[in-house]
Design an enzyme around this catalytic site. Sequence first.
Site, PDB file in Angstrom:
ATOM      1  N   PHE A 151      10.252  -5.020   0.627  1.00 15.92           N
ATOM      2  CA  PHE A 151      10.294  -5.837  -0.588  1.00 15.92           C
ATOM      3  C   PHE A 151      11.059  -5.162  -1.725  1.00 15.92           C
ATOM      4  O   PHE A 151      11.674  -5.835  -2.555  1.00 15.92           O
ATOM      5  CB  PHE A 151       8.873  -6.166  -1.049  1.00 15.92           C
TER       6      PHE A 151
ATOM      7  N   TYR B 169      -1.199  -8.222  -1.503  1.00  8.07           N
ATOM      8  CA  TYR B 169      -1.356  -9.118  -0.354  1.00  8.07           C
ATOM      9  C   TYR B 169      -2.802  -9.604  -0.275  1.00  8.07           C
ATOM     10  O   TYR B 169      -3.714  -8.875  -0.631  1.00  8.07           O
ATOM     11  CB  TYR B 169      -0.962  -8.403   0.950  1.00  8.07           C
TER      12      TYR B 169
ATOM     13  N   TYR C  91      -8.053  -5.979   5.997  1.00  6.28           N
ATOM     14  CA  TYR C  91      -7.134  -5.930   4.862  1.00  6.28           C
ATOM     15  C   TYR C  91      -7.847  -6.128   3.515  1.00  6.28           C
ATOM     16  O   TYR C  91      -8.231  -5.161   2.877  1.00  6.28           O
ATOM     17  CB  TYR C  91      -5.951  -6.914   5.031  1.00  6.28           C
TER      18      TYR C  91
ATOM     19  N   LYS D 164      -5.748  -2.643  -3.469  1.00  6.26           N
ATOM     20  CA  LYS D 164      -5.043  -3.787  -4.060  1.00  6.26           C
ATOM     21  C   LYS D 164      -5.833  -4.350  -5.249  1.00  6.26           C
ATOM     22  O   LYS D 164      -5.240  -4.764  -6.245  1.00  6.26           O
ATOM     23  CB  LYS D 164      -4.786  -4.871  -3.005  1.00  6.26           C
TER      24      LYS D 164
ATOM     25  N   THR E 166       7.452  -5.131   8.057  1.00  5.21           N
ATOM     26  CA  THR E 166       8.097  -3.989   7.409  1.00  5.21           C
ATOM     27  C   THR E 166       7.533  -2.742   8.088  1.00  5.21           C
ATOM     28  O   THR E 166       6.613  -2.831   8.893  1.00  5.21           O
ATOM     29  CB  THR E 166       7.797  -3.901   5.888  1.00  5.21           C
TER      30      THR E 166
HETATM   31  P1  NAI Z   1       8.172  -0.427   2.970  1.00  4.75           P
HETATM   32  O1  NAI Z   1       7.546   0.620   3.817  1.00  4.75           O
HETATM   33  O2  NAI Z   1       9.263  -1.248   3.545  1.00  4.75           O
HETATM   34  O3  NAI Z   1       8.737   0.229   1.611  1.00  4.75           O
HETATM   35  C1  NAI Z   1       8.145   1.320   1.002  1.00  4.75           C
HETATM   36  C2  NAI Z   1       9.090   1.962   0.003  1.00  4.75           C
HETATM   37  O4  NAI Z   1       8.392   3.012  -0.671  1.00  4.75           O
HETATM   38  C3  NAI Z   1      10.337   2.601   0.615  1.00  4.75           C
HETATM   39  O5  NAI Z   1      11.433   2.412  -0.262  1.00  4.75           O
HETATM   40  C4  NAI Z   1       9.970   4.094   0.657  1.00  4.75           C
HETATM   41  O6  NAI Z   1      11.084   4.970   0.635  1.00  4.75           O
HETATM   42  C5  NAI Z   1       9.178   4.196  -0.619  1.00  4.75           C
HETATM   43  N1  NAI Z   1       8.272   5.342  -0.667  1.00  4.75           N
HETATM   44  C6  NAI Z   1       7.200   5.612   0.101  1.00  4.75           C
HETATM   45  N2  NAI Z   1       6.611   6.762  -0.303  1.00  4.75           N
HETATM   46  C7  NAI Z   1       7.330   7.217  -1.345  1.00  4.75           C
HETATM   47  C8  NAI Z   1       7.235   8.343  -2.208  1.00  4.75           C
HETATM   48  N3  NAI Z   1       6.265   9.257  -2.094  1.00  4.75           N
HETATM   49  N4  NAI Z   1       8.171   8.498  -3.175  1.00  4.75           N
HETATM   50  C9  NAI Z   1       9.179   7.610  -3.310  1.00  4.75           C
HETATM   51  N5  NAI Z   1       9.310   6.513  -2.551  1.00  4.75           N
HETATM   52  C10 NAI Z   1       8.400   6.320  -1.573  1.00  4.75           C
HETATM   53  O7  NAI Z   1       6.952  -1.322   2.476  1.00  4.75           O
HETATM   54  P2  NAI Z   1       6.805  -2.823   1.957  1.00  4.75           P
HETATM   55  O8  NAI Z   1       6.099  -3.583   3.020  1.00  4.75           O
HETATM   56  O9  NAI Z   1       8.048  -3.342   1.364  1.00  4.75           O
HETATM   57  O10 NAI Z   1       5.712  -2.598   0.815  1.00  4.75           O
HETATM   58  C11 NAI Z   1       6.004  -2.616  -0.570  1.00  4.75           C
HETATM   59  C12 NAI Z   1       4.818  -3.214  -1.298  1.00  4.75           C
HETATM   60  O11 NAI Z   1       4.652  -4.573  -0.888  1.00  4.75           O
HETATM   61  C13 NAI Z   1       3.479  -2.524  -0.994  1.00  4.75           C
HETATM   62  O12 NAI Z   1       2.699  -2.500  -2.164  1.00  4.75           O
HETATM   63  C14 NAI Z   1       2.846  -3.459   0.023  1.00  4.75           C
HETATM   64  O13 NAI Z   1       1.454  -3.369   0.065  1.00  4.75           O
HETATM   65  C15 NAI Z   1       3.299  -4.795  -0.537  1.00  4.75           C
HETATM   66  N6  NAI Z   1       3.200  -5.947   0.377  1.00  4.75           N
HETATM   67  C16 NAI Z   1       3.651  -5.877   1.675  1.00  4.75           C
HETATM   68  C17 NAI Z   1       3.502  -6.965   2.517  1.00  4.75           C
HETATM   69  C18 NAI Z   1       3.993  -6.925   3.928  1.00  4.75           C
HETATM   70  O14 NAI Z   1       3.602  -7.799   4.715  1.00  4.75           O
HETATM   71  N7  NAI Z   1       4.841  -6.005   4.305  1.00  4.75           N
HETATM   72  C19 NAI Z   1       2.885  -8.224   2.052  1.00  4.75           C
HETATM   73  C20 NAI Z   1       2.545  -8.219   0.650  1.00  4.75           C
HETATM   74  C21 NAI Z   1       2.667  -7.101  -0.137  1.00  4.75           C
HETATM   75 NA    NA Z   2       9.631  -1.697  -0.528  1.00  6.71          NA
END
Ligand code: NAI
Ligand code: NA
Length: 397
Positions: free
Chosen positions: A53, A226, A236, A245, A276
Site C-alpha cells: 500500500f 484492516y 485478525y 490496529k 502483500t
Molecule cells: P508491505 O509489507 O508490503 O509494506 C511494508 C513497508 O514497510 C515496506 O515498504 C517496508 O520496507 C517497510 N518497513 C518495514 N519495516 C520497516 C522499518 N523498520 N523501517 C522502515 N521501513 C520498514 O505491507 P502492506 O501490506 O502494504 O502493509 C502496510 C499497511 O497496510 C500495514 O499497516 C498493514 O497492516 C495495512 N493493511 C494491509 C492489508 C493487506 O491485506 N495487505 C489490508 C489493510 C491494511
Molecule cells: Na506498504
Amino acid sequence: MIIQPRTRGFICLTSHPEGCAENVKKQIEYVKSKGQINNGPKKVLVIGASTGFGLASRISAAFGSDAATIGVFFEKPGTAGRPGTAGWYNTAAFETEATKAGLYAKSINGDAFSDEIKKQTIELIKQDLGQVDLVVYSLASPRRTHPKTGVAYASVLKPIGEHFTNKTVDFHTGVVTNISIDPVKEQSDIDNTIAVMGGEDWKFWIEDLKAAGVLADGVKTVAYSYIGPELTYPIYRNGTIGMAKNDLEATVATINDLLKDKNGVSYVSVNKALVTQSSSAIPVVPLYISLLYKVMKEKGIHEGCIEQMQRLFAERLYATDAQLDSEGRIRVDDLEMREDVQAEVAKLWAEVTTENIESISDLAGYRKDFFNLFGFEFEGIDYNQESDELTQVESIK
Ligand code: NAI
Ligand code: NA
C-alpha cells in the site's frame, strides 16, 4: 545473473529487478489512466514506501498529482550474484520513472522506527522540499526497537482468550487443512504487538516533523488498518494484531490534537485484504483472500493495491467528503465488506476443500499476485535472460 523465484513458505528469497520495474510501470499506467486527482497532494512523505500500500500511495501521489515524494523503507540492495529485495528494485524503478516525468523523488533506506532515520528524513525535507503536505504511514514489520528505551519488541499473530481452529491453505500446493492456533499466554504478547504495529511510532513521526517545522499548513496524514470478515476475527481483528490496529486507530485523535494549529487532519483508512508480503504471513487470510478474489472478480469489483490507493486519494482523502464511518475511519474496504460479497465468500468458505479449491477460489490469482510482488510471472519478461541484480536506487548512494 539469471534470477528465478526461490520460495520458503510464504517468503520469496529472490526478486527480479526488471519484473519489479514492470510491476511499478503497470501501477503508474493505471494511475495515469485515471487522470489527475483534484487538489491532490504536492509534497509527500511516505513511510513504508517500497512495497504494498505504501508504494501504491507513492505512485498515486506522484503520477496522479505531480507530487514530489520522499520514500522511507527498509530494503536490501543486490550484491554480485545475490538479488536485492523487491522493495529495493521497486524503488529503483519508481525513481527512474519519476525522474523521466520531471518529478522529484528521493528515498531513505533504514529503520523508520529509529530517531536517526526520522532526523535524516527531516533534514532531507528541509533541504529539498521545505515542508510536506501529506504524510503516509504504511509500515508493516514483525519487530520494532523502541527509540527511547532501546527495548526490542516482536509482534505475534495470535488469538486472544480462546483457541482458534479454522481452514487454511498452503497457497503453493493448494492443500487445505485445519489450523489450530493457541491463544496468547501472556499479556506481554499483546503489548509487544501493540508496540510494533500500534500508533506510537506514527505519533513520534508527526511530533518530530511538527517540532522541526516541516509540516505545511493544512497537512494531512493517513495510516492503514484492516477489519475483514467475522471468520478471521479471532486471528485478525480480535487477535493481537487487531489490538494493535485499535491502538493505531485511537492515535488519530492524538495526532489531530497535534495538528490542530496547522489546520491539519489525520485519518486511518481501512483497506481491502490484498496479497502483500505482510498479509501472506497471516494464517487463514490467504484462503479468505483467494475466495474473496474469486467473488470480487466475478462481480467486476476487484481491486489491487494501486486501485485502492488511487481511489483513496481521489475519492476520499482529496474529495470534499472523506465518507467517514461511525468510528471516524475512511473505508476503502467498502466493496470487500458488501453484504452480497461476504455472503458468497462465507458460502464458499464452508465448501472449500483441497479437491475443489482451484475451481471455487481464485488461488491461481493469489499465487500470481504473490509472485508478482517479487517481479515474477509477468508476461513480456524473459526470465531466462540475464538480469541486473546490481540495479541501483538513483538517490541512494
Ligand atoms: P508491505 O509489507 O508490503 O509494506 C511494508 C513497508 O514497510 C515496506 O515498504 C517496508 O520496507 C517497510 N518497513 C518495514 N519495516 C520497516 C522499518 N523498520 N523501517 C522502515 N521501513 C520498514 O505491507 P502492506 O501490506 O502494504 O502493509 C502496510 C499497511 O497496510 C500495514 O499497516 C498493514 O497492516 C495495512 N493493511 C494491509 C492489508 C493487506 O491485506 N495487505 C489490508 C489493510 C491494511
Ligand atoms: Na506498504
